[in-house]
Write a protein that holds these residues in place. Sequence first.
Motif, PDB file in Angstrom:
ATOM      1  N   ALA A 189       0.831  -1.093  -0.009  1.00 61.74           N
ATOM      2  CA  ALA A 189       0.070  -0.175   0.023  1.00 61.74           C
ATOM      3  C   ALA A 189       0.935   1.274  -0.115  1.00 61.74           C
ATOM      4  CB  ALA A 189      -1.054  -0.247   1.233  1.00 61.74           C
ATOM      5  N   MET A 190       1.079   1.757  -1.231  1.00 60.64           N
ATOM      6  CA  MET A 190       2.027   2.904  -1.364  1.00 60.64           C
ATOM      7  C   MET A 190       1.616   4.174  -1.125  1.00 60.64           C
ATOM      8  SD  MET A 190       4.870   1.441  -1.687  1.00 60.64           S
ATOM      9  CE  MET A 190       4.452   0.454  -0.328  1.00 60.64           C
ATOM     10  N   SER A 191       2.063   4.961  -0.144  1.00 60.48           N
ATOM     11  CA  SER A 191       1.744   6.119   0.114  1.00 60.48           C
ATOM     12  C   SER A 191       2.760   7.021   0.716  1.00 60.48           C
ATOM     13  CB  SER A 191       0.655   6.163   0.978  1.00 60.48           C
ATOM     14  OG  SER A 191       0.057   7.676   1.324  1.00 60.48           O
ATOM     15  N   VAL A 192       2.885   8.641   0.943  1.00 66.64           N
ATOM     16  CA  VAL A 192       3.807   9.147   1.644  1.00 66.64           C
ATOM     17  C   VAL A 192       3.459   8.888   3.001  1.00 66.64           C
ATOM     18  CG1 VAL A 192       4.724  11.421   1.928  1.00 66.64           C
ATOM     19  CG2 VAL A 192       3.980  10.716  -0.169  1.00 66.64           C
ATOM     20  N   TYR A 193       4.337   8.578   3.909  1.00 65.05           N
ATOM     21  CA  TYR A 193       4.115   8.203   5.211  1.00 65.05           C
ATOM     22  C   TYR A 193       4.699   9.367   6.137  1.00 65.05           C
ATOM     23  CZ  TYR A 193       2.245   3.819   3.605  1.00 65.05           C
ATOM     24  OH  TYR A 193       1.368   3.053   2.961  1.00 65.05           O
ATOM     25  N   PRO A 194       4.103  10.380   6.621  1.00 65.92           N
ATOM     26  CA  PRO A 194       4.665  11.458   7.444  1.00 65.92           C
ATOM     27  C   PRO A 194       5.654  11.083   8.500  1.00 65.92           C
ATOM     28  CG  PRO A 194       2.526  12.042   6.904  1.00 65.92           C
ATOM     29  CD  PRO A 194       2.745  10.814   6.566  1.00 65.92           C
ATOM     30  N   ARG A 195       5.051  10.063   9.490  1.00 70.56           N
ATOM     31  CA  ARG A 195       5.762   9.430  10.611  1.00 70.56           C
ATOM     32  C   ARG A 195       7.162   8.905  10.140  1.00 70.56           C
ATOM     33  NH1 ARG A 195       6.852   4.956  13.146  1.00 70.56           N
ATOM     34  NH2 ARG A 195       7.025   4.969  15.407  1.00 70.56           N
ATOM     35  N   GLU A 196       7.288   8.232   9.057  1.00 65.18           N
ATOM     36  CA  GLU A 196       8.485   7.746   8.811  1.00 65.18           C
ATOM     37  C   GLU A 196       9.593   8.650   8.103  1.00 65.18           C
ATOM     38  OE1 GLU A 196       6.211   4.377   9.840  1.00 65.18           O
ATOM     39  OE2 GLU A 196       5.755   6.087   8.498  1.00 65.18           O
ATOM     40  N   LEU A 197       8.977   9.466   7.637  1.00 68.31           N
ATOM     41  CA  LEU A 197       9.578  10.556   6.891  1.00 68.31           C
ATOM     42  C   LEU A 197      10.307  11.478   8.252  1.00 68.31           C
ATOM     43  CD1 LEU A 197       7.758  11.856   3.744  1.00 68.31           C
ATOM     44  CD2 LEU A 197       9.796  10.042   3.694  1.00 68.31           C
ATOM     45  N   ALA A 198       9.338  11.779   9.078  1.00 67.82           N
ATOM     46  CA  ALA A 198       9.902  12.489  10.270  1.00 67.82           C
ATOM     47  C   ALA A 198      10.969  12.119  11.124  1.00 67.82           C
ATOM     48  CB  ALA A 198       8.627  13.022  11.131  1.00 67.82           C
ATOM     49  N   LEU A 199      10.933  10.648  11.179  1.00 67.07           N
ATOM     50  CA  LEU A 199      11.822   9.799  11.821  1.00 67.07           C
ATOM     51  C   LEU A 199      13.063   9.798  11.043  1.00 67.07           C
ATOM     52  CD1 LEU A 199      12.592   7.989  14.107  1.00 67.07           C
ATOM     53  CD2 LEU A 199      11.670   6.100  12.894  1.00 67.07           C
ATOM     54  N   ALA A 200      13.203   9.617   9.951  1.00 63.82           N
ATOM     55  CA  ALA A 200      14.295   9.818   8.931  1.00 63.82           C
ATOM     56  C   ALA A 200      14.910  11.128   9.220  1.00 63.82           C
ATOM     57  CB  ALA A 200      14.195   9.396   7.632  1.00 63.82           C
ATOM     58  N   ALA A 201      13.793  12.295   8.997  1.00 60.80           N
ATOM     59  CA  ALA A 201      14.815  13.622   9.150  1.00 60.80           C
ATOM     60  C   ALA A 201      15.424  13.921  10.201  1.00 60.80           C
ATOM     61  CB  ALA A 201      13.463  14.549   9.109  1.00 60.80           C
ATOM     62  N   THR A 202      14.735  13.296  11.487  1.00 58.69           N
ATOM     63  CA  THR A 202      15.176  13.491  12.728  1.00 58.69           C
ATOM     64  C   THR A 202      16.640  12.850  12.945  1.00 58.69           C
ATOM     65  OG1 THR A 202      13.170  13.627  13.681  1.00 58.69           O
ATOM     66  CG2 THR A 202      14.758  13.251  15.416  1.00 58.69           C
ATOM     67  N   TYR A 203      16.693  11.631  12.517  1.00 57.02           N
ATOM     68  CA  TYR A 203      17.984  11.191  12.345  1.00 57.02           C
ATOM     69  C   TYR A 203      19.217  11.873  11.734  1.00 57.02           C
ATOM     70  CZ  TYR A 203      16.526   6.380  13.981  1.00 57.02           C
ATOM     71  OH  TYR A 203      15.932   5.356  14.783  1.00 57.02           O
ATOM     72  N   GLY A 204      18.704  12.368  10.546  1.00 61.88           N
ATOM     73  CA  GLY A 204      19.572  13.100   9.785  1.00 61.88           C
ATOM     74  C   GLY A 204      20.157  14.314  10.599  1.00 61.88           C
ATOM     75  N   ALA A 205      19.053  15.152  11.086  1.00 62.00           N
ATOM     76  CA  ALA A 205      19.282  16.202  12.100  1.00 62.00           C
ATOM     77  C   ALA A 205      20.285  16.104  12.955  1.00 62.00           C
ATOM     78  CB  ALA A 205      18.089  16.945  12.185  1.00 62.00           C
ATOM     79  N   LEU A 206      19.819  14.982  13.719  1.00 63.04           N
ATOM     80  CA  LEU A 206      20.906  14.608  14.939  1.00 63.04           C
ATOM     81  C   LEU A 206      22.243  14.169  14.545  1.00 63.04           C
ATOM     82  CD1 LEU A 206      18.245  12.862  17.320  1.00 63.04           C
ATOM     83  CD2 LEU A 206      19.192  15.039  17.774  1.00 63.04           C
ATOM     84  N   THR A 207      22.367  13.321  13.392  1.00 60.82           N
ATOM     85  CA  THR A 207      23.708  13.212  12.976  1.00 60.82           C
ATOM     86  C   THR A 207      24.683  14.309  12.660  1.00 60.82           C
ATOM     87  OG1 THR A 207      22.727  11.037  12.156  1.00 60.82           O
ATOM     88  CG2 THR A 207      24.741  11.894  11.280  1.00 60.82           C
ATOM     89  N   ALA A 208      23.912  15.487  12.058  1.00 65.15           N
ATOM     90  CA  ALA A 208      24.534  16.502  11.353  1.00 65.15           C
ATOM     91  C   ALA A 208      25.073  17.472  12.587  1.00 65.15           C
ATOM     92  CB  ALA A 208      23.704  17.325  10.556  1.00 65.15           C
TER      93      ALA A 208
END
Length: 862
Positions: free
Chosen positions: A366-385
């Motif tokens: 079931a393909m869609s844009v999933y805000p929670r998963e994207l927000a989690l990835a963005a948080t990982y990226g921001a914390l790493t930077a």
Amino acid sequence: MSEIAAESAGPRPRAGGFNGGVILKLAARELRGGVQGFMVFLLCLALGVAAIAGVGSLARGLSDGLQREGRAILGGDAAFSLMHREATPTERAVLEAKGRVSTVGSLRAMARTSAGDATLVELKAVDDAWPLVGAARFAPDRPLAELLGREDGVPGVAVDPALLARLNLKVGDRIELGTASFAIRATVEREPDQLSGGVGFGPRALISTEALRASGLLQPGSLVRWSYRVALDGDGGDAEVGRLITDVEHEAKDAGFEARSRLNAAPQLERNVNRFTQFLTIVGLAALVVGGVGVANAVNAFVDRKRETIAVLKSLGASGRTVFLIHLAQVAALGALGVALGLMAGAALPFAAARALESVTPLPLAMSVYPRELALAATYGALTALAFAVWPLGRAHDVPVAALFRDQVAPESRRPRAIYIAATALAALALCGLAVYAAYDRRIALTFVGASVAAFLALRLVAGGVMALAARLPRPKRLELRLALANIHRPGALTPSVVMSLGLGLALLVALTQIDASIRGQLSSELPQKAPAFFFLDIPSSEKDAFAALAKDKAPGAELNSVPMLRGSITALNGVAAEEAEVDPESRWALRGDRGVTFAEDPPEGSTVTEGAWWPRDYSGEPLISFDQRLANGLGLKVGDRVSVNVLGRTVTAKIANLRRIHWETMGINFFMVFSPNAFAGAPYMNLATVVFPDGSDDATELGLLRDLTRAFPSVTAIRVKDALTTVNEVVGNLALAVRAASGVTLVASVLVLAGALAAGRRRRTYEAVVLKTLGAARARLIGAMAAEYALLGLVTAAFGLVVGSLAAWGVTANIMRIGFAFDPLGAGGAALAALVVTVALGLIGTWRVLGEAPARHLRSL
């Protein structure tokens, strides 16, 4: 420069404060010059974020698809299964009172041709109501009743196209199943409830329940699973489905139904998806962590390039905190850009995967844009930077203007203020905490976090040790080697960056290579030598002696061993219902579904009693059970505890008499649960037998024995070990390929970071090359010196990756997989050689550009 100076000469912030508008304006002016030097920064962040966002979105799409299509996958709103036997009229009446009911029988059987060829099939028998939900598709497309019904007295069968290829058949030909002959009337193109049955060993064959009952395959104790799917009238909600299961369990409490609802239509698949998702997320995190080194390198180079700007700002009265915030704003803006690029790629990945897999997999994506998963990835990226950028940015805070200019010839090693160290530590702890909190298995996540920290410390120690050793080694007579050693340990050397850049990625690649080699070695070399040639299932007790006699006659050199075999599900542990028992999550699998059980007067071969004692022969007291020690520990059981097991619809509660250590590597017939013989006195059962060729055998001998035994005993099911191992090898190979491809993300990040580290040191290398060329050094000697430097660093990194990766693989295979570790020198050596080649190649590419610089232009700026 003049614009910044003019801006800085404007209104000044009061002491101890800062003007946010001015800081943002200065940061924006700086960014107008482009993102030179930050491409690796952007790519590393984007790569890691894209991996995490893509994997998370794909897993969420599959999970949502399973939930959305759960009714079709299960074949109804709920399914109630029994092993060995069909539901009684009373039990079926309970189900029919709840809604529409469809009956499905599943078992393994041998499909035979008139020429004597035989192969294992996953046989599925359905009634006229199947499927209750969804639609099946056949080629040619005909009504189900016509395909499976009798024509000229012969029932029909619809088969997987793979069966036709395996037995060289076509639609219209006939096969034998059990004692009955079937006409192949179609191939199965779509089976709506295929996923609910899990993965089988053979191709699918679809017949009617009426034909199954007439096939001779159903004997007392046969390993057949009867599933009764119930579809509620109307669109029943989740609460109504829950009440349905509760009511059936109450009204037919003695039936021993294994119940499943549309909410967990394919639990094994979902668990495997969750586990694989966690692995791929960890790979993405590893890529981000490796990329963090690239972030730190890029920020260090950024600060180095901005020395003159920082000097001017501080000379005009800008505080250290203002300088820090200006450059932090620039890094934050670039970090946001890298995260945004990663999110766009990650959000698009599931759609691309769905399109690519649409024609080759039945998975309901079931393909869609999933805000929670994207927000989690963005948080990982921001914390790493943040974790990797604050430290190098903070080092410029307290540096006086004179020191900034003096760094050109005398670089100083400085630590940032305590506040920046604390901010770095907090960001790193937040990143680790998020990785553990969001994980499917937090123990694995904790292991990853611990391993990452240990790897970083080890790599830093290795880099420091290499620099210290290079400083203490005798100076070689050859100029190129002398320059190489000096470059390795001098202030501002590339040694830490190069070792950190490739070390983690290479160690991961070596570990995966060794794990793959160990699994393949176990499957392709050890097991075939120890394993039986065949496993024979469903041998009736009345035919056991005749079966053994024919096997001995057709294969005089073979050894045949047989044991009774039944299927049962654990219903309670010490009186506590299995679903409510508190057990180790790693052992909960034993409480799901049916498990093989047996009974014996003597301990099985290949097992050792470690606690308690075996029961005496002709024992006639309360039922006793022998339990696998490792599983008992996971379930919290000990000698003297009681276990309730439902077998053939009857619940047997037995006391644990002893615990055994099972030596599975002996490949003998063994079970987690062995009962005393009196536990199943008078119960119908089948036998499981193995055939072993101690002196080896060829295909002709094995296939001849298979043909003779299946023809004489058509209800017996044979599993040829070579065929099973081939199937497993293919699965392992595909999985290993997927794992390597996913882990390639980390290696790509490592190469990017290495390239960035070499680019970051270009300014200093240019300065050194100009001075040496001015003093008369030839280009060939400079190239040789730098090639030697990169080769030495590459060798160190390769050695680290080989040792750490191999140790990690040994830990996983020996302690988690419980298989022998097989070192693969070719695979590990290839990975190490690749790291060496990449290091030298990238280093020389950068060196060639440095040596091409004209000395005059640089000398004028000294």
